[in-house]
Scaffold this motif. Sequence first.
Motif, short mmCIF file in Angstrom:
data_model
loop_
_atom_site.label_atom_id
_atom_site.label_comp_id
_atom_site.label_asym_id
_atom_site.label_seq_id
_atom_site.Cartn_x
_atom_site.Cartn_y
_atom_site.Cartn_z
N ARG A 19 0.83 -1.21 0.00
CA ARG A 19 0.00 0.00 0.00
C ARG A 19 0.86 1.26 0.00
O ARG A 19 0.54 2.25 -0.67
N ASP A 23 1.18 0.56 -4.50
CA ASP A 23 -0.06 1.29 -4.76
C ASP A 23 0.21 2.78 -4.91
O ASP A 23 -0.43 3.45 -5.72
N TRP A 24 1.16 3.27 -4.12
CA TRP A 24 1.53 4.69 -4.23
C TRP A 24 2.12 5.00 -5.60
O TRP A 24 1.82 6.03 -6.21
N GLN A 27 -0.58 5.09 -8.11
CA GLN A 27 -1.36 6.31 -7.93
C GLN A 27 -0.65 7.50 -8.58
O GLN A 27 -1.29 8.35 -9.23
N GLN A 28 0.68 7.56 -8.41
CA GLN A 28 1.43 8.65 -9.04
C GLN A 28 1.31 8.59 -10.56
O GLN A 28 1.16 9.62 -11.23
N GLN A 59 -9.83 3.33 0.17
CA GLN A 59 -8.94 4.47 0.02
C GLN A 59 -8.15 4.69 1.32
O GLN A 59 -8.61 4.35 2.40
N HIS A 61 -4.30 7.02 2.92
CA HIS A 61 -3.30 8.06 2.68
C HIS A 61 -1.90 7.53 2.97
O HIS A 61 -1.72 6.66 3.83
N ASP A 77 -0.36 11.95 0.61
CA ASP A 77 -0.88 11.59 -0.71
C ASP A 77 -2.06 10.65 -0.55
O ASP A 77 -1.99 9.66 0.18
N ILE A 79 -4.54 7.79 -1.80
CA ILE A 79 -4.48 6.63 -2.69
C ILE A 79 -5.90 6.14 -2.93
O ILE A 79 -6.59 5.71 -2.00
N CYS A 81 -6.53 4.16 -6.00
CA CYS A 81 -6.45 3.29 -7.19
C CYS A 81 -6.90 1.86 -6.91
O CYS A 81 -6.97 1.06 -7.84
#
Length: 255
Positions: A19, A23-24, A27-28, A59, A61, A77, A79, A81
């Motif tokens: 995560r 996942d980050w 997301q970027q 969701q 962060h 940030d 997340i 996705c």
Amino acid sequence: MSLAETINILQFGNGNFLRGFADWVFQQLNDRRILEAGIHSVQIHTPKLDERMLRQNNQFHVWIAGLENGQKVDRIDRINCIKKYSSIFDSYEEYLKIAENAELRWVISNTTEVGIIFDTQDDSYLKIPKTFPGKLTALLFRRFDFFEGDAAKGLQILPCELIEKNGEKLKECVLAYAQLWQLPKSFEDWLNESVLFYNSLVDRIVPGFPKEKINSIEEKPGEKMSCWSWRSLITFGRSKVLKNSRVKLTGKKLD
């Protein structure tokens, strides 16, 4: 199909590392419109889903703190996705049906350093296999069977387990299960020709939950240095981007 509806990544595991890192990264890439990544996260070791994920509609962060391009950063940030979150233990058949999604392109995993193993007592795909490679083999065979061996429906497998040559070892296990379960030779050929297993190297620190700082973080929602590299096991690939790549946190591809 809109980004909100697309699921093109299957993720094995829902821990802090995936995560806070994989996942980050996706997301970027989404935020920069480089990729339209929608993830289905599947829990394969414990039957109970994380209630926090369910309450937050999958969701969460990620707190980013450190240096970025020589500048200090301290931000949160979001997340979003992960489009679906489920457990293989809720319904094995529903798990296998994930393979029938024509949009599925990638599989990522982090099942710990002891997750990529072959167990001869894992003797059937008709019930939930014990090991992660067994579960993956069952899903790949469903995809092979459902799409009638279509070479274009192969997947790209990106393991994040911290072992040397993780992609090669995972592929060895998958082929071993195919033989143990006496699956068709054409399935083995499809695995070798249409499914890409990548050796990956991850350089990322994802600290545990910072309980002592949670009050300040909640008011202003770490480590900012990381790299994700992968190399395919065959010299040809459907995706030039993923054939031999290295991605920094900026989302840029390095040669």
